[in-house]
Design an enzyme around this catalytic site. Sequence first.
Site, PDB file in Angstrom:
ATOM      1  N   ASP A   1      22.810 -56.007 -20.986  1.00  0.00           N
ATOM      2  CA  ASP A   1      23.013 -55.958 -22.432  1.00  0.00           C
ATOM      3  C   ASP A   1      24.461 -56.309 -22.767  1.00  0.00           C
ATOM      4  OD1 ASP A   1      20.434 -54.974 -22.576  1.00  0.00           O
ATOM      5  OD2 ASP A   1      21.088 -52.871 -22.631  1.00  0.00           O
TER       6      ASP A   1
HETATM    7  N1  URA Z   1      19.347 -51.162 -18.437  1.00  0.00           N
HETATM    8  C1  URA Z   1      19.787 -51.192 -19.707  1.00  0.00           C
HETATM    9  O1  URA Z   1      19.352 -50.390 -20.530  1.00  0.00           O
HETATM   10  N2  URA Z   1      20.694 -52.116 -20.044  1.00  0.00           N
HETATM   11  C2  URA Z   1      21.232 -52.996 -19.167  1.00  0.00           C
HETATM   12  O2  URA Z   1      22.094 -53.807 -19.538  1.00  0.00           O
HETATM   13  C3  URA Z   1      20.767 -52.949 -17.847  1.00  0.00           C
HETATM   14  C4  URA Z   1      19.829 -52.031 -17.494  1.00  0.00           C
END
Ligand code: URA
Length: 230
Positions: free
Chosen positions: A101
Amino acid sequence: MRLDKFICKSTDLLKNEATIAINKGEVAVNGVVCLEESKQVHENNTVTQNGNVLIARPFRYILMNKPSGTICSNVDEAYPSLFNYLDVDKVSELHIAGRLDADTTGLVLITDDGHWSFNITVPAKQCQKVYRVGLTRPIAEDVAEKFKHGIELQGEKELTRPAILEVVEPNEVLLTITEGKFHQVKRMFAAVGNRVISLHREKIGQVELDVESGRWRYLSNEEVISFIHK
Ligand code: URA
């Protein structure tokens, strides 16, 4: 690899230009003109364009420490792309083996080898990803057991695969998972009544993050091979 991809990887042609060259009958595989752009070619095939032998550039395998506020995409969006930090040629040929993310930091693996990244991203291969997770609330005692057995995420039919939780401090844990559902870590903690406030990926398979934020390096041969035949 597909013939059109092979041509892109061995010349400066873009995909549509490779297709045009194939359609014009410029390309031969093992001495026979080939008009099929999706034909699979292998290392032991000889591919020529107008009689010149084409040699594919070697695949690239890169480790980067993703800074916060960047996105794992080549497409211009609200945040800058992490590819801005990567000063290599032909960035558009690269993809990320397991996106993070925008607000997540840490280890990303970047490559132009789709077969290799499959070993990392496909849950059946059980490639472990380790995240350091900061939480708003102290972790409850029963969470490790719940994660070990798998939990139900909102909107998902199947339970999460067994995950390993290690408590570092009451509000900080290490979580090891072998799959990568959308926002998986954040949703796992939401499902047990907690909330993620910081998320940092430290390790994928045997490969550990060892560069500063925004920096990158090529993987060693040993690291590349460690993901194969797992
Ligand atoms: N899980 C998440 O919630 N976000 C990420 O970026 C990676 C794994």
